[in-house]
Design an enzyme around this catalytic site. Sequence first.
Site, PDB file in Angstrom:
ATOM      1  N   GLU A 100      19.523 -59.591  10.957  1.00 17.87           N
ATOM      2  CA  GLU A 100      19.458 -59.279   9.533  1.00 17.87           C
ATOM      3  C   GLU A 100      18.023 -59.061   9.062  1.00 17.87           C
ATOM      4  OE1 GLU A 100      21.727 -58.308   7.723  1.00 17.87           O
ATOM      5  OE2 GLU A 100      23.466 -58.904   8.900  1.00 17.87           O
ATOM      6  N   TYR A 106      20.016 -61.128  -0.236  1.00 19.52           N
ATOM      7  CA  TYR A 106      20.843 -60.383   0.717  1.00 19.52           C
ATOM      8  C   TYR A 106      21.000 -61.143   2.035  1.00 19.52           C
ATOM      9  CZ  TYR A 106      22.260 -57.587   4.538  1.00 19.52           C
ATOM     10  OH  TYR A 106      22.922 -57.192   5.665  1.00 19.52           O
ATOM     11  N   ASP A 160      23.224 -55.029  -0.355  1.00 20.19           N
ATOM     12  CA  ASP A 160      22.084 -54.205   0.058  1.00 20.19           C
ATOM     13  C   ASP A 160      22.228 -52.814  -0.570  1.00 20.19           C
ATOM     14  OD1 ASP A 160      24.156 -53.083   1.417  1.00 20.19           O
ATOM     15  OD2 ASP A 160      23.134 -52.989   3.340  1.00 20.19           O
TER      16      ASP A 160
END
Length: 355
Positions: free
Chosen positions: A40, A123, A141
């Site tokens: 991520e 996020y 996102d």
Amino acid sequence: MQLFERKSEFRSALITWYLREKRDLPWRRTDNPYYIWVSEVMLQQTRVDTVIPYYERFIEKFPSLADLAVAKEEDVLKMWEGLGYYSRVKNLQSGVREVVEKYGSEIPKNRKEISKLKGVGPYTAGAVLSIAFGVPEHAVDGNVMRVLSRLLLIEDDIAIPRNRKIFEEVVMELIDEKDPSSFNQALMELGATICTPKPRCLLCPVRDFCHAFHEGRQEKLPVKSKKTKVKTIPLTAFAVRNSEGKWLMKQRPSTGLLADMWEFPMIEITGTAKPEEILKLNIGIKLKSIDPLIQFKHVFSHLIWEVEAYLALTKDGAPVGYSFFSATEVDALPKAVPVLKIWDQLKKTEKNTKG
DNA sequence: TATGCGTGGGG
DNA sequence: TCCCCAAGCAT
């Protein structure tokens, strides 16, 4: 249509499509929360195809939280070389160390705690929580904002940071509590492959629910204000070699642009003085010879470097803040792309000179 | 809150 | 060639 009234039908269509069509990505083959976290962070503002090889190498080099926690920062930066946004990996290592030291190597499983970790914003918190732990949290996102702006005809400017919470609230309304991981990833996957800036609506599994498609306005969404043009900075760079064949370099400051990366002496051009005069004046080093090496433009997101690089020889010692390194040592130092461009040209030139 | 922070791919 | 972008965060 009436997306909220047909919530379960929508979830079902979206998730069924996702489970059938999802791309086979390395971080989708693991349930290790640390690996999910690494992926991520790498994926922040970075394309999947770019990330894949970096992810593979990074995981191989630092296979566990403990491995990354004890690694030397320079080795960590080297694994990130060329990926950009270099403070991401410094923050990641800080966060990992915090998990090891304060949380017994267990990544926190709620938004409040996980968000305290360095480099974990709204996020990434939601992504790790939902994907690694199955917690029903939003992970909004750019993809998700684009998809939802079309599905629900949301016309708020997605370039304005505070508008992100509008989309977070929508996700919390729609999210599938049984499989938040698939739901969040499905929204992103849809945005990445179908609901792209130029949407391919005929392939869309949820176009029946899409208000923008219904009104033929999908091409006009999302609303996103334009950014202003960036400034160009003319730079003169010097690859300086001493009599032992070593190269003069320095490490950039630990904050700001290209933090902690290594570079050759570089000077912002202000007047019309000759390069060697500029070098002597600004860094205090005398040159035996100087030759043009390479010119190029390097475009950052917020500025442009216009680089004119020279190959120079000196008999002087290293000025304050600088050191000389052998070619092998230079290879090992973490360098950003503009510096790599100079270094690559240098190695080519050296080879040709020898031959 | 607005801005600084990389890079490479695609239209 | 130029512009937009791509799974954002820190300050």
